[in-house]
Design an enzyme around this catalytic site. Sequence first.
Site, PDB file in Angstrom:
ATOM      1  N   ASP A  54       2.476   1.762   3.369  1.00  0.00           N
ATOM      2  CA  ASP A  54       3.566   1.161   3.784  1.00  0.00           C
ATOM      3  C   ASP A  54       4.920   1.310   3.592  1.00  0.00           C
ATOM      4  OD1 ASP A  54       1.087  -0.700   4.326  1.00  0.00           O
ATOM      5  OD2 ASP A  54       1.451  -1.739   2.499  1.00  0.00           O
ATOM      6  N   HIS A  84       0.682  -1.149   0.084  1.00  0.00           N
ATOM      7  CA  HIS A  84      -0.068   0.094  -0.053  1.00  0.00           C
ATOM      8  C   HIS A  84       0.893   1.182   0.058  1.00  0.00           C
ATOM      9  CE1 HIS A  84      -2.346  -3.024   2.525  1.00  0.00           C
ATOM     10  NE2 HIS A  84      -3.327  -2.329   2.028  1.00  0.00           N
TER      11      HIS A  84
HETATM   12  C1  XUL Z   1      -7.338  -6.561   4.555  1.00  0.00           C
HETATM   13  C2  XUL Z   1      -6.531  -7.150   3.277  1.00  0.00           C
HETATM   14  C3  XUL Z   1      -5.777  -5.902   2.641  1.00  0.00           C
HETATM   15  C4  XUL Z   1      -5.744  -6.052   1.328  1.00  0.00           C
HETATM   16  C5  XUL Z   1      -5.075  -4.959   0.552  1.00  0.00           C
HETATM   17  O1  XUL Z   1      -8.214  -7.516   5.105  1.00  0.00           O
HETATM   18  O2  XUL Z   1      -6.683  -8.203   2.801  1.00  0.00           O
HETATM   19  O3  XUL Z   1      -4.462  -6.034   3.144  1.00  0.00           O
HETATM   20  O4  XUL Z   1      -5.057  -7.029   0.733  1.00  0.00           O
HETATM   21  O5  XUL Z   1      -5.460  -3.541   0.797  1.00  0.00           O
END
Ligand code: XUL
Length: 438
Positions: free
Chosen positions: A102, A99
């Site tokens: 992150d 993300h």
């Molecule tokens: C949350 C989840 C996230 C997504 C990306 O449950 O799975 O980490 O994979 O936003």
Amino acid sequence: MAYFANVEKVAYEGVQSKNPYAFKFYNPSQIVAGKTMEEHLRFGMAYWHTLVAGGSDPFGVETASRPWGSYTGMDLAKARVEGLFELMDKLSMPYFCFHDVDIAPEGDSLREFYNNIDTIVDMIEQHMKQTGKKLLWNTANMFSNPRFMHGAASTCNADVYAHAAAQIKKGLEVGKRLGAENYVFWGGREGYETLLNTDYALEQDNMGRMFHMAVDYAKEIGFDAQFLIEPKPKEPTKHQYDFDAATAISFLKKYDLTDHFKLNLEANHATLAGHTFQHELRVARTEGMLGSLDANQGDMLIGWDTDEFPVDLYAATTTMYEVLQNGGLGRGGINFDAKVRRPSFTPEDLVIAHVAGMDTFAKGLTTAARLLEDRVFEDFIDQRYSSFREGVGADVVSGKATLSSLAEYALNNEQPRQNESGREELLKATLNQYLVTE
Ligand code: XUL
Ligand code: CO
């Protein structure tokens, strides 16, 4: 600098090995069903769990000891990049996922956030060039910051909607620059807490609009990644709009987005929706919408998204069975959206946990390939539905049958064909046999 100096590069040693830092099943160059294991599995590392998460839970603070733990701010962000590439190298992990938040601190303004991202993306790009590691997908975190309390693309606040758009725009630019294979949308806050304050129709339409804007912008900048929606039924919201594969597909159809999107399916999200992971894959692949996987598992005794590393051979086998039937994952892969348990707090646990997950999926792959090669389920299924290949069944399948023709047939069919056993226990026992033999 080496953060995992006391861990050697993990090698394949085979099933008899007692070395915790060795693969027992994952042998990247081994050919299975015409492709190498590496080509089938396309493993990815999740930045947020492995480089960022510290082991906090709703009842306690962080426990993790991390080699980059003494840094803060941009120094911490840079140290994590070093840690990522070292870990990926030690594990022969070809892909990673992140993300925006992150990789870089948000700072005090959107401009500062953009600048921080640019600095870290420069560094990531350098490392990618040197190592050949690739970005499976990136995404924007539009659920942690308090501004997203009412949602991002489904918020009631148009300024927050604009902020979400700004994050997505940057995410697409970053994805293009780093050559991401996919771009993911997981709508953590896209849902509602109560319908008493919710304009459901507007929220859905606005989400559809945001996805179209993303498709348009990707086209404008020449970013050709596969877009993915990641379904989840709840948590953090009480009801998340992309509830499961079937709901997300119906949304994509309604908003005319199926040409641009597939699904990123996650095991623990499937079980939270009351489905097996295999169910979610079957629904998606039947619709031509299977894009990528987030590999993890939940716990039968805990009701939330525990994101444990996948060690369930049975589930991995049925998952890989669907993947093989799909002809592979295309541009997708198997991302370990999984975190070590809170008491597994040492840096070495990060290596051990990935080895466990990679081995589980490698074994799932080889078992599924043998099941398919021997047509264990296919022959049974063919036989089970054989009545639809002749006579009245063939008329149904070809579309020739009507209610009247079927009623006439039923009235004149004094001795209907007997039902046969579904043999569920036999099939499960056979799967067990394949699991414990090579
Ligand atoms: C949350 C989840 C996230 C997504 C990306 O449950 O799975 O980490 O994979 O936003
Ligand atoms: Co996920």
